[in-house]
Scaffold this motif. Sequence first.
Motif, PDB file in Angstrom:
ATOM      1  N   SER A 167      -3.503   3.556  -1.314  1.00  0.00           N
ATOM      2  CA  SER A 167      -3.995   2.807  -2.428  1.00  0.00           C
ATOM      3  C   SER A 167      -3.228   1.360  -2.744  1.00  0.00           C
ATOM      4  O   SER A 167      -2.090   1.546  -2.470  1.00  0.00           O
ATOM      5  CB  SER A 167      -4.166   3.398  -3.674  1.00  0.00           C
ATOM      6  OG  SER A 167      -2.995   3.644  -4.052  1.00  0.00           O
ATOM      7  N   LYS A 222       5.311   4.323  -8.591  1.00  0.00           N
ATOM      8  CA  LYS A 222       4.498   5.088  -7.711  1.00  0.00           C
ATOM      9  C   LYS A 222       5.422   5.832  -6.788  1.00  0.00           C
ATOM     10  O   LYS A 222       5.441   7.002  -6.436  1.00  0.00           O
ATOM     11  CB  LYS A 222       3.867   3.907  -6.894  1.00  0.00           C
ATOM     12  CG  LYS A 222       2.660   4.751  -5.949  1.00  0.00           C
ATOM     13  CD  LYS A 222       1.707   5.469  -6.611  1.00  0.00           C
ATOM     14  CE  LYS A 222       0.566   6.039  -5.592  1.00  0.00           C
ATOM     15  NZ  LYS A 222      -0.425   6.687  -6.000  1.00  0.00           N
ATOM     16  N   TRP A 249       0.737  -1.114   0.019  1.00  0.00           N
ATOM     17  CA  TRP A 249       0.030  -0.033   0.146  1.00  0.00           C
ATOM     18  C   TRP A 249       1.046   1.278   0.067  1.00  0.00           C
ATOM     19  O   TRP A 249       1.799   1.279   0.712  1.00  0.00           O
ATOM     20  CB  TRP A 249      -0.721   0.171   1.226  1.00  0.00           C
ATOM     21  CG  TRP A 249      -2.162  -1.071   1.213  1.00  0.00           C
ATOM     22  CD1 TRP A 249      -1.936  -2.229   1.310  1.00  0.00           C
ATOM     23  CD2 TRP A 249      -3.460  -0.499   0.951  1.00  0.00           C
ATOM     24  NE1 TRP A 249      -3.276  -2.907   1.214  1.00  0.00           N
ATOM     25  CE2 TRP A 249      -3.997  -2.002   1.008  1.00  0.00           C
ATOM     26  CE3 TRP A 249      -3.935   0.349   0.756  1.00  0.00           C
ATOM     27  CZ2 TRP A 249      -5.320  -1.944   0.958  1.00  0.00           C
ATOM     28  CZ3 TRP A 249      -5.502   0.446   0.533  1.00  0.00           C
ATOM     29  CH2 TRP A 249      -6.061  -0.694   0.607  1.00  0.00           C
ATOM     30  N   MET A 266       4.068  -1.837 -10.318  1.00  0.00           N
ATOM     31  CA  MET A 266       3.978  -0.560 -10.340  1.00  0.00           C
ATOM     32  C   MET A 266       4.803   0.196  -9.019  1.00  0.00           C
ATOM     33  O   MET A 266       4.464   1.418  -8.987  1.00  0.00           O
ATOM     34  CB  MET A 266       2.401  -0.166 -10.111  1.00  0.00           C
ATOM     35  CG  MET A 266       1.525  -0.589 -11.502  1.00  0.00           C
ATOM     36  SD  MET A 266       1.980   0.267 -13.002  1.00  0.00           S
ATOM     37  CE  MET A 266       1.562   1.841 -12.523  1.00  0.00           C
ATOM     38  N   ILE A 267       5.093  -0.477  -8.294  1.00  0.00           N
ATOM     39  CA  ILE A 267       5.704  -0.020  -7.129  1.00  0.00           C
ATOM     40  C   ILE A 267       6.695   1.042  -7.202  1.00  0.00           C
ATOM     41  O   ILE A 267       6.864   1.941  -6.794  1.00  0.00           O
ATOM     42  CB  ILE A 267       6.279  -1.015  -6.006  1.00  0.00           C
ATOM     43  CG1 ILE A 267       5.185  -2.275  -5.584  1.00  0.00           C
ATOM     44  CG2 ILE A 267       7.170  -0.644  -4.907  1.00  0.00           C
ATOM     45  CD1 ILE A 267       5.905  -3.421  -4.879  1.00  0.00           C
ATOM     46  N   VAL A 283      -1.103  -1.206  -4.306  1.00  0.00           N
ATOM     47  CA  VAL A 283      -0.348  -1.146  -5.556  1.00  0.00           C
ATOM     48  C   VAL A 283       0.354  -2.525  -5.933  1.00  0.00           C
ATOM     49  O   VAL A 283       0.757  -3.464  -5.314  1.00  0.00           O
ATOM     50  CB  VAL A 283       1.078  -0.173  -5.270  1.00  0.00           C
ATOM     51  CG1 VAL A 283       1.947   0.060  -6.468  1.00  0.00           C
ATOM     52  CG2 VAL A 283       0.542   1.185  -4.916  1.00  0.00           C
TER      53      VAL A 283
END
Length: 134
Positions: free
Chosen positions: A77, A87, A73, A83-84, A79
Amino acid sequence: MPRQLIKKDEGPNGDIDLTPMLDVVFIMLIFFIVTATFIKEPGIDVDRPQAVTAERILNQKILVAITADNQVWIDKSQVEEHMISQKISALHAENPKGAVVIQADKKSTAEKVALVIDAAKQAGVADISLAASE
């Protein structure tokens, strides 16, 4: 006899001009908004392990939480693994001096923690810490 208009002696005006005060207030407001730092919360609470040597970090800006069932998280949100890094990179771009603090649950796996550390390094973050309870 015609009336004569007598002009009153006008002293200083009793009105106060608030424009300079409002200018100062708006400048101070802008200053506080620009200099304020905001911590991006992960959005979930985890049961962190305890450590005797735990220290408080003052420059924490990006919090990453790993739950007991290995969900990641960031910024309120969940993840996905792929996508880590993206982000963290986006949040790190907002504040390049900010540190990443990983809040891993006691029951999360070391593999998931290592994955988040690698993602943070790929995002260009040099200051990475693991959170623990004191």
